[in-house]
Write an enzyme that holds these catalytic residues in place. Structure first.
Site, short mmCIF file in Angstrom:
data_model
loop_
_atom_site.label_atom_id
_atom_site.label_comp_id
_atom_site.label_asym_id
_atom_site.label_seq_id
_atom_site.Cartn_x
_atom_site.Cartn_y
_atom_site.Cartn_z
CG ASN A 1 -1.86 1.21 1.23
OD1 ASN A 1 -2.73 1.34 0.36
ND2 ASN A 1 -1.65 2.14 2.15
CE LYS B 1 -3.12 -0.28 -3.00
NZ LYS B 1 -4.20 0.33 -2.19
P1 NAI Z 1 -5.78 7.17 5.13
O1 NAI Z 1 -5.25 6.83 6.46
O2 NAI Z 1 -4.93 7.86 4.12
O3 NAI Z 1 -7.11 8.07 5.27
C1 NAI Z 1 -8.12 7.89 6.22
C2 NAI Z 1 -8.48 9.27 6.76
O4 NAI Z 1 -9.66 9.17 7.57
C3 NAI Z 1 -7.38 9.88 7.64
O5 NAI Z 1 -7.01 11.14 7.13
C4 NAI Z 1 -8.02 9.98 9.01
O6 NAI Z 1 -7.59 11.11 9.73
C5 NAI Z 1 -9.51 10.06 8.66
N1 NAI Z 1 -10.40 9.64 9.74
C6 NAI Z 1 -10.23 8.66 10.67
N2 NAI Z 1 -11.29 8.59 11.49
C7 NAI Z 1 -12.16 9.55 11.09
C8 NAI Z 1 -13.44 9.97 11.54
N3 NAI Z 1 -14.03 9.38 12.58
N4 NAI Z 1 -14.05 10.98 10.87
C9 NAI Z 1 -13.46 11.59 9.83
N5 NAI Z 1 -12.24 11.23 9.35
C10 NAI Z 1 -11.60 10.23 9.98
O7 NAI Z 1 -6.33 5.81 4.51
P2 NAI Z 1 -6.72 5.56 2.96
O8 NAI Z 1 -5.54 5.02 2.24
O9 NAI Z 1 -7.41 6.75 2.45
O10 NAI Z 1 -7.73 4.33 3.11
C11 NAI Z 1 -9.00 4.46 3.72
C12 NAI Z 1 -9.75 3.13 3.66
O11 NAI Z 1 -10.02 2.80 2.31
C13 NAI Z 1 -8.97 1.94 4.21
O12 NAI Z 1 -9.88 1.07 4.83
C14 NAI Z 1 -8.41 1.29 2.96
O13 NAI Z 1 -8.06 -0.04 3.19
C15 NAI Z 1 -9.53 1.49 2.00
N6 NAI Z 1 -9.23 1.47 0.57
C16 NAI Z 1 -10.30 1.24 -0.27
C17 NAI Z 1 -10.12 1.25 -1.64
C18 NAI Z 1 -11.28 0.95 -2.53
O14 NAI Z 1 -11.09 0.76 -3.72
N7 NAI Z 1 -12.50 0.91 -2.05
C19 NAI Z 1 -8.81 1.52 -2.25
C20 NAI Z 1 -7.78 1.82 -1.29
C21 NAI Z 1 -7.99 1.80 0.06
#
Ligand code: NAI
Length: 461
Positions: A212, A217
């Protein structure tokens, strides 16, 4: 006996036709086939794959096979399988266990079957950590040790039941399998969090590569991928007019950035919620209103969670939403939305992965994919081109672990930046990018090698 479970093997020809298109959009994977197809660097590797069984993943699987690996595959989500992709892979002779809309019980049974190499597996390719969890949790249960926390409590009973079944059928299987695994490569943010957590607790017995956090990625798939696939999912599910609607994106990490851009591009007015002041400031300076969900929950039209966190949209929020608000999640697990708390409400199924749920006030909400990642449940996930970058990293990670895994201590590693730059380089031609060649004098002046890497480790892109 057939060694696969797919919806309909007759879909294989259709899957193959789409694979032919996808290959033209996945230059990174095709370049690895050309570079390593003859040398077969994965010869002897028996890889368990637990990752959305899509057309793009089919190109990944066939690349692993062309590089010499034996592969068995399950999907990492009950709604994300593309049945024609699964059929094409099964027809090609690779065992795959994945059906769009499989039950949770089937999900864990299929994962178990993907481990059943006659000689046992020796590598894991994971997305969200289910395959890793299965082996490690099983080994602890087998040894009668404290069990690991299961990320989604609703699934806990199902996972444990599946483990008990395997323990009964094959005593000692989990420990044996755990000890045979040379390494795991992990695809997504949520799975990577789990790996670091396991390592911190001293519970990770083998090396893991965090795919990741290759720049090519997370800064591409998570961002530009969601930019294309989020609105695609909402449109295919609801056919709602996006322009003019008010959409709330919870979380402004990589996925949130792509999701907000997706909705903005479609003409929605986007509001962001964040807990991290840096990401909140980024969202504000990208031009989005940043506020709390409570402030806007009664007036917005579309709600999307992107946080990887739990209980972000809670029952009290859904009770306040206006009639026919659309609610969905694009993070890895369904616990971002308190779907379990809706179970005793009136559900009307509109079509596959789209439900209308009546709240006590009489207002209805439209829930996508029962709260599971909607871009893969309601649409077909990210386009091939961006998945090529992700999966090129996956193949490089598998090669590294298979060939040099013994040199690594248990722990979580990232591929070297030179390989990250290589992955990007492999994707330039396809979209007509001409790179400027840095001169020796210029390279010396900014202190980088002429052939890269062009950035220090701490650079954030
Ligand atoms: P990230 O860590 O970059 O972003 C998550 C964000 O959510 C952070 O900035 C964090 O501060 C914020 N956050 C946490 N709790 C919160 C709350 N209660 N209210 C508001 N904001 C809050 O993680 P990323 O890479 O963006 O991934 C997010 C999720 O998406 C993960 O579960 C990942 O595995 C998944 N994912 C899904 C994909 C898809 O195609 N559906 C593709 C890539 C990742």
């Amino acid at each position: 006996m057939k060694d696969y479970v797919v919806k309909d093997i007759d879909l294989a020809a259709y899957g193959r036709r789409e694979l032919d298109i996808a290959e033209t959009e996945m230059p990174g994977l095709m370049a690895l086939r050309a570079e390593y197809g003859e040398a077969k660097p994965l010869k002897g590797a028996r890889i368990v794959g637990s990752l959305h069984m899509t057309i793009q993943t089919a190109v990944l699987i066939e690349t692993l096979v062309e590089l010499g690996a034996d592969v068995r595959w399950a999907s990492c989500n009950i709604f994300s399988t593309q049945d024609h992709a699964a059929a094409a892979i099964a027809a090609g002779g690779t065992p795959v266990f994945a059906v769009k809309g499989q039950s949770l019980e089937e999900h864990w049974d299929y994962l178990d079957r993907s481990f059943m190499f006659p000689e046992g597996p020796n590598m894991i390719l994971d997305d969200g950590g289910d395959a890793t969890l299965y082996v490690l949790l099983g080994a602890r249960m087998e040894a009668g040790e404290d069990v690991l926390a299961v990320p989604t409590s609703e699934e806990e009973e199902v996972i444990k039941a599946q483990i008990q079944k395997r323990m009964k059928e094959s005593p000692g299987w989990f420990a044996k399998t755990r000890d045979a695994i040379k390494g795991v490569s992990e695809e997504t943010t949520t799975g990577v969090h789990r790996l670091y957590d396991l390592h911190k607790k001293g519970l990770l017995p083998f090396p893991a590569i965090n795919v990741n956090d290759s720049v090519t990625k997370s800064k591409f798939d998570n961002k530009y991928g969601c930019k294309e696939s989020l609105v695609d999912g909402i449109r295919r599910a609801t056919d709602t007019m996006m322009a003019g609607k008010v959409a709330v994106v919870m979380g402004y990490g990589d996925v949130g950035k792509g999701s907000a851009a997706s909705l903005k591009g479609a003409g929605a007015r986007v509001i962001v919620t964040e807990v991290d002041p840096i990401c909140a400031l980024q969202a504000a300076m990208d031009g989005f209103q940043v506020t709390t969900l409570e402030e806007v929950v009664a007036t917005a039209d579309i709600f999307v969670t992107t946080t990887g966190n739990k209980d972000v949209i809670r029952i009290e929020h859904m009770r306040e939403m206006k009639d026919m608000a659309i609610v969905g999640n694009i993070g890895h697990f369904d616990n971002e939305i308190q779907v379990a708390s809706l179970k005793n409400h009136k559900w009307t199924n509109i079509k596959e992965q789209v439900d209308m749920i009546e709240m006590p006030s009489g207002n209805r909400i439209i829930l996508l994919s029962e709260g599971r990642l909607l871009n893969l449940g309601n649409a077909t996930g990210h386009p091939s081109f961006v998945m090529s970058a992700s999966f090129t990293n996956q193949v490089l990670a598998q090669m590294e672990l298979w060939q040099k895994g013994d040199a690594y201590q248990p722990g979580v590693y990232i591929l070297p930046k030179q390989l990250d730059e290589k992955v990007a380089r492999l994707h330039l031609d396809r979209i007509g990018v001409k790179l400027t060649q840095i001169s020796k004098e210029q390279a010396d002046y900014i202190g980088v090698p002429q052939d890269g890497p062009y950035k220090p480790e701490h650079y954030r892109y």
